[in-house]
Design a protein around this motif. Sequence first.
Motif: not given
Ligand code: THU
Length: 156
Positions: A108-111, A71-75, A60-64, A44-46
Amino acid sequence: MKKDTFAFSFIEYNNDEVPALWYNLIEKAKMSLGGSNSDYSHFKVGAAVLLENGVVVCGANQENVSFPCSTCAERSALNYARSNYPNVNVTAIAIVAARGDEIEDSISPCGLCRQSIVDVENRQQSCITVLLVGKFATRIIDSAGFLLPLAFDAKI
Ligand code: THU
């Protein structure tokens, strides 16, 4: 010829030392974990975004099932902010991760998310403070730009 160097410093606080002004944003980031759809990664990411007008928006991260659609939490949080408060600058973003109910060490946020945060900085021409909230410690970085040296910007 010239040689350039990138360097930046940041502060890592033990969680009991974090300045009080950040308490609310950090709490909101933790609360955002409840909105995570992480059926596949179970990670989980918030994220909580503080706007210049004091409003905090969360994501929050929304997986598909088709993984790249996720989509990541940050976006999630930044896109909500931009959609609902198009003319309000972003001041800070707090990010936290958890497995189950256990907060992880800071991530740390992904690229992709770095690019997205930096793009907001460039558009608004002011820095976004990034808080990387961990189980025991929180890193505070004064500008997302530090996380993405030589970021792309076509200045469109
Ligand atoms: N994830 C984020 O929400 N933010 C990030 O900066 C890195 C990764 C999420 C994507 C995926 O849903 C989960 O973390 C595992 O990679």
